[in-house]
Design an enzyme around this catalytic site. Structure first.
Site, PDB file in Angstrom:
ATOM      1  N   GLN A 146      24.570 114.742 105.516  1.00  0.00           N
ATOM      2  CA  GLN A 146      24.162 113.887 106.644  1.00  0.00           C
ATOM      3  C   GLN A 146      24.474 112.410 106.374  1.00  0.00           C
ATOM      4  OE1 GLN A 146      20.084 113.530 108.955  1.00  0.00           O
ATOM      5  NE2 GLN A 146      19.925 112.339 107.066  1.00  0.00           N
ATOM      6  N   ASP A 147      23.935 111.879 105.268  1.00  0.00           N
ATOM      7  CA  ASP A 147      24.090 110.443 105.003  1.00  0.00           C
ATOM      8  C   ASP A 147      25.539 110.105 104.665  1.00  0.00           C
ATOM      9  OD1 ASP A 147      21.378 110.561 105.225  1.00  0.00           O
ATOM     10  OD2 ASP A 147      20.936 109.664 103.278  1.00  0.00           O
TER      11      ASP A 147
ATOM     12  N   ASP B 109      32.584 118.073  91.533  1.00  0.00           N
ATOM     13  CA  ASP B 109      31.221 118.614  91.511  1.00  0.00           C
ATOM     14  C   ASP B 109      30.412 117.759  90.542  1.00  0.00           C
ATOM     15  OD1 ASP B 109      29.972 121.698  92.203  1.00  0.00           O
ATOM     16  OD2 ASP B 109      28.913 120.451  90.738  1.00  0.00           O
TER      17      ASP B 109
ATOM     18  N   LEU C 204      25.450 109.955  96.614  1.00  0.00           N
ATOM     19  CA  LEU C 204      24.567 110.657  97.549  1.00  0.00           C
ATOM     20  C   LEU C 204      24.499 112.164  97.270  1.00  0.00           C
ATOM     21  CD1 LEU C 204      25.682 108.999 100.930  1.00  0.00           C
ATOM     22  CD2 LEU C 204      24.155 108.116  99.167  1.00  0.00           C
ATOM     23  N   ALA C 205      25.364 112.682  96.424  1.00  0.00           N
ATOM     24  CA  ALA C 205      25.392 114.137  96.203  1.00  0.00           C
ATOM     25  C   ALA C 205      24.096 114.600  95.552  1.00  0.00           C
ATOM     26  CB  ALA C 205      26.575 114.516  95.317  1.00  0.00           C
ATOM     27  N   ALA C 206      23.526 115.664  96.094  1.00  0.00           N
ATOM     28  CA  ALA C 206      22.311 116.224  95.490  1.00  0.00           C
ATOM     29  C   ALA C 206      21.995 117.569  96.110  1.00  0.00           C
ATOM     30  CB  ALA C 206      21.117 115.302  95.715  1.00  0.00           C
TER      31      ALA C 206
ATOM     32  N   THR D 287      14.492 108.357  96.203  1.00  0.00           N
ATOM     33  CA  THR D 287      13.769 109.011  97.289  1.00  0.00           C
ATOM     34  C   THR D 287      12.260 108.741  97.244  1.00  0.00           C
ATOM     35  OG1 THR D 287      13.052 111.194  98.056  1.00  0.00           O
ATOM     36  CG2 THR D 287      13.798 111.073  95.792  1.00  0.00           C
TER      37      THR D 287
ATOM     38  N   GLU E  57      10.262 110.966  97.458  1.00  0.00           N
ATOM     39  CA  GLU E  57       9.681 112.084  96.713  1.00  0.00           C
ATOM     40  C   GLU E  57       9.343 111.686  95.274  1.00  0.00           C
ATOM     41  OE1 GLU E  57       8.875 115.517  97.590  1.00  0.00           O
ATOM     42  OE2 GLU E  57       8.828 114.505  99.520  1.00  0.00           O
TER      43      GLU E  57
ATOM     44  N   TYR F 109      12.763 118.746  92.406  1.00  0.00           N
ATOM     45  CA  TYR F 109      13.636 117.744  93.054  1.00  0.00           C
ATOM     46  C   TYR F 109      13.168 116.336  92.691  1.00  0.00           C
ATOM     47  CZ  TYR F 109      15.489 114.787  96.830  1.00  0.00           C
ATOM     48  OH  TYR F 109      16.080 113.769  97.550  1.00  0.00           O
TER      49      TYR F 109
ATOM     50  N   LYS G 248      15.126 113.519  90.465  1.00  0.00           N
ATOM     51  CA  LYS G 248      15.443 112.213  91.051  1.00  0.00           C
ATOM     52  C   LYS G 248      14.827 111.071  90.244  1.00  0.00           C
ATOM     53  CE  LYS G 248      17.999 112.887  94.816  1.00  0.00           C
ATOM     54  NZ  LYS G 248      19.219 112.114  95.135  1.00  0.00           N
TER      55      LYS G 248
ATOM     56  N   HIS H 168      14.811 110.383 106.454  1.00  0.00           N
ATOM     57  CA  HIS H 168      15.612 109.935 107.600  1.00  0.00           C
ATOM     58  C   HIS H 168      16.418 111.110 108.130  1.00  0.00           C
ATOM     59  CE1 HIS H 168      17.445 108.827 103.759  1.00  0.00           C
ATOM     60  NE2 HIS H 168      18.591 109.205 104.313  1.00  0.00           N
TER      61      HIS H 168
END
Ligand code: NAP
Ligand code: F7E
Length: 350
Positions: free
Chosen positions: A17-18, A65, A87-89, A134, A136, A158, A162, A188
């Site tokens: 998305q982002d 990757d 942004l990869a996660a 994040t 989170e 997660y 992070k 978001h």
């Protein structure tokens, strides 16, 4: 026609998305945009195709990757970016409980791999780095607004992974003088949100119900019912388009720093459900409590929502609220979307 600005950006997670919104933003600013994509058996570039209808404008894609350090280093050496947006996660909190080790590898160690790639290619002094941190990281155990100094208490694999990525970014800034920033972003959403996140799950289901009613089709209570977990969880929901603009701003500052991006307002999942049905022209009423709570269409009596404990998490983050004062003061960042505007756009596009 945008003129090239002479800068090159590399986005990991560009198919998400982002990644798609950010690629669009940077392209419109004149960047040469490159992205890292995972090899997939079916196409995974649908969001980029949506935001870049003109094929000639699309970013340059490289297979890679976050678990493959050698590949990441080769891509960084080839692209020689001025800015990297990491942004990869594995970004799904509930799934991280099922795949904790993998999540740690991608979301935690993956950050070190890309930071090391920058160092190994001799770009540490010139390449600016954004890390997708994040909300989170916070435990969300009370309704206090969290800012850059609020203590962390992650409550999922997660969040733990992070946290490692957050501190890796701070450490490479302190240890090697890298221009490395954490964006601590609250939830978001957008029409491009993954379909298993709660906002997109709700808007897709409500739009399907609205279509059935408008076409006077029978509503199958087995398939039409929206099954949700903790509907009293509260999130500070903004729009992805606003948040990628904040990421960009962080990397344009004179000094690297960490920033919270949030709206400063939160709503429950229950509120989101009601807003989505309202956008569809339906009024709902809740009956029962706990796992037996259900929502019905006031006009037709159709069962619309029920609770499915399969969507409960082993540890929940019950409430998240962000304080974006620093981003507002230092970046001049201000989200444009309201909660209602977000829900309406997601409903229109669902
Ligand atoms: P998303 O839609 O799930 O996108 C994640 C991206 O990461 C996808 O491009 C995915 O590729 C890629 N990816 C996953 N595993 C990978 C791996 N092993 N190697 C390379 N690429 C991999 O997530 P998002 O909502 O855009 O979020 C972007 C970032 O911000 C994530 O790091 C997320 O954790 C973080 N974040 C998001 C929010 C939010 O509310 N959206 C809030 C705070 C932080 P595929 O397309 O192949 O799956
Ligand atoms: O859940 C509750 C669920 O999966 C939101 C990611 O982008 O934002 C996202 O993580 C809330 C939670 O997002 C369902 O328990 C109820 O309290 O949409 P979500 P998330 O977990 O907040 C953060 C900031 C990120 O960094 C993450 O990458 O909704 N909930 N019922 C449900 N959630 C889901 N997915 N599905 C349900 O049926």
């Amino acid at each position: 026609m945008t003129l090239p600005n002479g800068k090159t950006a590399l986005i990991t997670g560009i198919t998400g998305q982002d990644g798609a919104y950010l690629a669009r933003l940077l392209t419109d600013k004149g960047y040469a945009v490159h992205g890292i994509v995972r090899r997939a058996s079916s196409p995974n570039t649908v969001r980029l195709e949506t935001l870049f209808p003109d094929k000639n404008m699309r970013p340059v894609l490289h297979h890679g990757d976050m678990t493959d350090a050698g590949g990441l280093t080769r891509i960084v050496a080839e692209v020689r970016p001025d800015e990297i947006y990491n942004l990869a996660a594995m970004s799904h909190v509930q799934v991280s409980f099922d795949n904790p080790e993998y999540t740690g590898n991608v979301d935690g160690l993956g950050v070190i791999r890309i930071l090391e790639a920058v160092r190994e290619t001799g770009l540490a002094a010139q390449c600016r780095f954004y890390q997708a941190s994040t909300s989170e990281l916070y435990g969300g155990l009370n309704n206090e607004a969290c800012n850059e100094t609020t203590p962390f208490h992650p409550r999922s694999p997660y969040g733990i992974a992070k946290l490692y990525g957050y501190w890796a970014t701070v450490n490479y800034r302190e240890a090697y003088g890298m221009f490395a920033c954490n964006g601590i972003l609250f939830n978001h959403e957008s029409p491009l949100r993954g379909e298993t996140f709660v906002t997109r799950k709700i808007t897709k289901a409500v739009a399907a119900y609205k279509n059935s009613i408008e076409r006077k089709e029978p509503v199958d209570s087995q398939t039409a019912v929206l099954k949700l977990g903790n509907i009293d969880a509260r999130r500070d929901w903004g729009h992805a388009a606003d948040y990628v603009a904040g990421m960009y701003l962080m990397l344009q500052q004179p000094e690297p720093d960490d920033y919270v991006l949030a709206t400063g307002e939160n709503h429950s999942v229950r509120d989101f459900v009601e807003a989505a049905f309202a956008a569809a022209g339906r009024t709902i009423e809740w009956r029962g409590s706990g796992e037996a709570e259900k929502a019905f269409d006031t006009a037709t009596g159709n069962l619309l929502v029920e609770i499915d404990p399969a969507f409960y998490r082993p540890a929940e983050v019950p409430v998240l609220l962000g304080d974006p004062s620093k981003a507002r003061a230092k970046l001049g960042w201000q989200p444009q979307y309201t909660f209602a505007g977000l829900v309406n756009e997601m409903m229109d596009a669902a």
